[in-house]
Motif scaffolding. Sequence first.
Motif, short mmCIF file in Angstrom:
data_model
loop_
_atom_site.label_atom_id
_atom_site.label_comp_id
_atom_site.label_asym_id
_atom_site.label_seq_id
_atom_site.Cartn_x
_atom_site.Cartn_y
_atom_site.Cartn_z
N ALA A 8 0.87 -1.11 -0.04
CA ALA A 8 -0.12 -0.07 -0.10
C ALA A 8 0.93 1.13 0.19
N VAL A 9 0.58 2.25 -0.83
CA VAL A 9 1.26 3.55 -1.06
C VAL A 9 0.27 4.48 -1.00
N SER A 10 1.08 5.65 -0.55
CA SER A 10 0.03 6.99 -0.52
C SER A 10 0.81 7.91 -1.76
N LEU A 11 -0.05 8.51 -2.74
CA LEU A 11 0.64 8.95 -3.66
C LEU A 11 -0.01 10.46 -4.12
N PRO A 12 0.59 11.20 -4.55
CA PRO A 12 0.11 12.66 -4.69
C PRO A 12 -0.97 12.48 -5.72
N GLU A 17 -4.25 10.09 -10.12
CA GLU A 17 -5.27 10.59 -11.32
C GLU A 17 -4.74 9.76 -12.65
N ARG A 18 -3.57 9.81 -12.86
CA ARG A 18 -2.74 9.09 -13.88
C ARG A 18 -3.07 7.54 -13.88
N LEU A 19 -2.67 7.00 -12.63
CA LEU A 19 -2.76 5.51 -12.39
C LEU A 19 -4.18 5.06 -12.46
N ALA A 20 -5.22 6.02 -12.19
CA ALA A 20 -6.57 5.63 -12.23
C ALA A 20 -7.15 5.40 -13.69
N ARG A 21 -6.34 5.77 -14.71
CA ARG A 21 -6.66 5.59 -16.14
C ARG A 21 -6.09 4.44 -16.78
N GLU A 22 -5.49 3.51 -15.86
CA GLU A 22 -4.74 2.30 -16.35
C GLU A 22 -5.40 1.22 -15.97
N PRO A 23 -5.54 0.29 -17.03
CA PRO A 23 -6.43 -0.97 -16.71
C PRO A 23 -5.73 -1.93 -15.86
#
Length: 90
Positions: A8-12, A17-23
């Motif tokens: 588990a990581v905390s991200l800016p 938002e960028r990772l949310a677009r990855e399948p």
Amino acid sequence: MGMTVRIAVSLPDDVAERLAREPNVSRFVAEAVRQQIRRERSMDLLAQAGYVFDETDIEAGQQLITEHLGSVSPELAARADERLSRWKRR
């Protein structure tokens, strides 16, 4: 395939938002980390060869490497990493 570990990581916000677009976020992150590992190995090898530059001046360093050694594709870097790993095991 090797073992996997859940982390588990905390991200800016912008990164999340960028990772949310990855399948497949796990695959995307794993490849990004592998690229960073290859970069670190390359930097170590370059330092051993006398090419030393500050992390804050990475763009100038990349330009220097390109001028001296030419561009290296991700495929070529992966093959070089594989060969280096085999060589180090000897």
